[in-house]
Design an enzyme around this catalytic site. Structure first.
Site, PDB file in Angstrom:
ATOM      1  N   GLU A  50      33.986  32.572  40.129  1.00 53.06           N
ATOM      2  CA  GLU A  50      35.310  32.528  41.436  1.00 53.06           C
ATOM      3  C   GLU A  50      35.083  31.934  42.973  1.00 53.06           C
ATOM      4  OE1 GLU A  50      38.309  33.142  43.765  1.00 53.06           O
ATOM      5  OE2 GLU A  50      38.129  33.971  42.083  1.00 53.06           O
ATOM      6  N   ASP A  95      32.142  27.061  42.396  1.00 48.19           N
ATOM      7  CA  ASP A  95      33.694  26.801  42.120  1.00 48.19           C
ATOM      8  C   ASP A  95      33.689  26.646  40.491  1.00 48.19           C
ATOM      9  OD1 ASP A  95      36.076  24.941  42.054  1.00 48.19           O
ATOM     10  OD2 ASP A  95      35.027  23.691  43.175  1.00 48.19           O
ATOM     11  N   ASP A 108      46.283  28.588  39.873  1.00 49.50           N
ATOM     12  CA  ASP A 108      46.697  27.465  40.880  1.00 49.50           C
ATOM     13  C   ASP A 108      47.407  26.510  40.355  1.00 49.50           C
ATOM     14  OD1 ASP A 108      47.910  26.029  42.630  1.00 49.50           O
ATOM     15  OD2 ASP A 108      46.303  26.766  44.761  1.00 49.50           O
ATOM     16  N   LYS A 120      52.422  19.776  43.272  1.00 44.11           N
ATOM     17  CA  LYS A 120      52.774  18.311  43.551  1.00 44.11           C
ATOM     18  C   LYS A 120      51.987  17.724  42.291  1.00 44.11           C
ATOM     19  CE  LYS A 120      53.493  19.183  48.929  1.00 44.11           C
ATOM     20  NZ  LYS A 120      52.758  19.058  49.719  1.00 44.11           N
ATOM     21  N   THR A 122      45.738  41.050  34.785  1.00 43.99           N
ATOM     22  CA  THR A 122      44.713  40.793  35.896  1.00 43.99           C
ATOM     23  C   THR A 122      45.922  41.282  37.160  1.00 43.99           C
ATOM     24  OG1 THR A 122      46.662  39.462  36.211  1.00 43.99           O
ATOM     25  CG2 THR A 122      44.500  38.740  34.932  1.00 43.99           C
ATOM     26  N   GLU A 123      45.381  41.697  38.250  1.00 41.82           N
ATOM     27  CA  GLU A 123      45.939  42.267  39.511  1.00 41.82           C
ATOM     28  C   GLU A 123      47.644  41.429  39.820  1.00 41.82           C
ATOM     29  OE1 GLU A 123      41.489  43.215  40.630  1.00 41.82           O
ATOM     30  OE2 GLU A 123      43.253  41.399  39.879  1.00 41.82           O
ATOM     31  N   TYR A 124      47.880  40.182  39.696  1.00 41.64           N
ATOM     32  CA  TYR A 124      47.954  39.547  40.157  1.00 41.64           C
ATOM     33  C   TYR A 124      49.069  39.316  38.425  1.00 41.64           C
ATOM     34  CZ  TYR A 124      51.371  35.378  40.668  1.00 41.64           C
ATOM     35  OH  TYR A 124      52.674  34.604  40.750  1.00 41.64           O
ATOM     36  N   GLU A 125      49.274  39.368  37.170  1.00 47.37           N
ATOM     37  CA  GLU A 125      50.060  39.917  36.299  1.00 47.37           C
ATOM     38  C   GLU A 125      50.688  41.097  36.155  1.00 47.37           C
ATOM     39  OE1 GLU A 125      50.023  40.196  30.965  1.00 47.37           O
ATOM     40  OE2 GLU A 125      48.149  38.747  32.410  1.00 47.37           O
TER      41      GLU A 125
END
Length: 216
Positions: A69, A96, A118, A122, A192-195
């Site tokens: 991370e 990174d 992410d 664009k 994951t937390e997001y999921e």
């Protein structure tokens, strides 16, 4: 999404160097030394707040896990979970995720996880996507033969892009799900937390792909 800076993060990371690496280039080819046992190494690029990597390490003591991370505050939050769990098969890496072939040796890694990366929607930012050809080059270098890239996203555009880039790269698809949470693959799924937060708002897409054809 950026997380507000936490003033305690720097000190907490320094106090817990047992669990976290801040200079990964010093460990190229030697990552097994970070763990109690020499076992297969799985990495998650973009580990976020650590829910996925901690749970995976709990479920699979036969595997060593590294969570990568770049955001300092985010990895410090993950580090709290790692310290509390105190698992011998779990480490974090503050760096990174680009250019992983500069701090992992050739064929040193057994699995790469890409969870809710992410999407960089664009077109001019396509090369920044973690499933772009440049990133695939680096994964192929560090992965052992017959080892997978495991990818999950809720972003339809990134999913479609990744299907195309994997296919054009000549990768082999072992699994492709258009709706993971309503499929037969959910039994072994680690969220994951997001999921956990957003899976009710739309489908979760998943791909498991190999650079070399998987042996049956």
């Amino acid at each position: 999404m950026r997380v507000r800076n936490k003033p305690w993060a720097d000190d907490f990371i320094k106090e817990n160097e047992k669990y976290i690496v801040t200079e990964p280039e010093n460990w190229i080819g030697k990552w097994s030394q970070r763990f109690e046992k020499e076992q297969p190494i799985h990495i998650e690029i973009g580990t976020g707040k650590g829910q996925f990597i901690v749970e995976m390490a709990k479920r699979h003591p036969e595997v060593n896990f590294l969570g990568i991370e770049i955001q300092k505050t985010v990895i410090a939050i993950a580090l709290k979970k790692v310290v509390e769990a105190d698992l011998p098969n779990l480490q974090l890496v503050h760096t990174d995720g680009a250019g992983v072939d500069t701090f992992f040796g050739k064929h040193e890694i057994d699995t790469v996880y890409l969870n809710f990366s992410d999407p960089w929607p664009k077109s001019r930012h396509a090369k920044r996507r973690l499933t772009s050809p440049t990133f695939l080059d680096s994964y192929k270098t560090i992965l052992k033969e017959d080892s997978p890239v495991v990818f999950k996203t809720d972003n339809r555009g990134l999913f479609e892009y990744s299907v195309v880039t994997f296919n054009n790269y000549g990768m082999y698809f072992d699994m492709l799900s258009l709706d993971l949470h309503n499929s037969d693959y959910m039994e072994d799924n680690v969220e994951t937390e997001y999921e956990h937060k957003f899976s009710s708002k739309g489908p979760i897409y998943k791909i498991v792909a190999y650079f070399n054809k998987k042996e049956d």
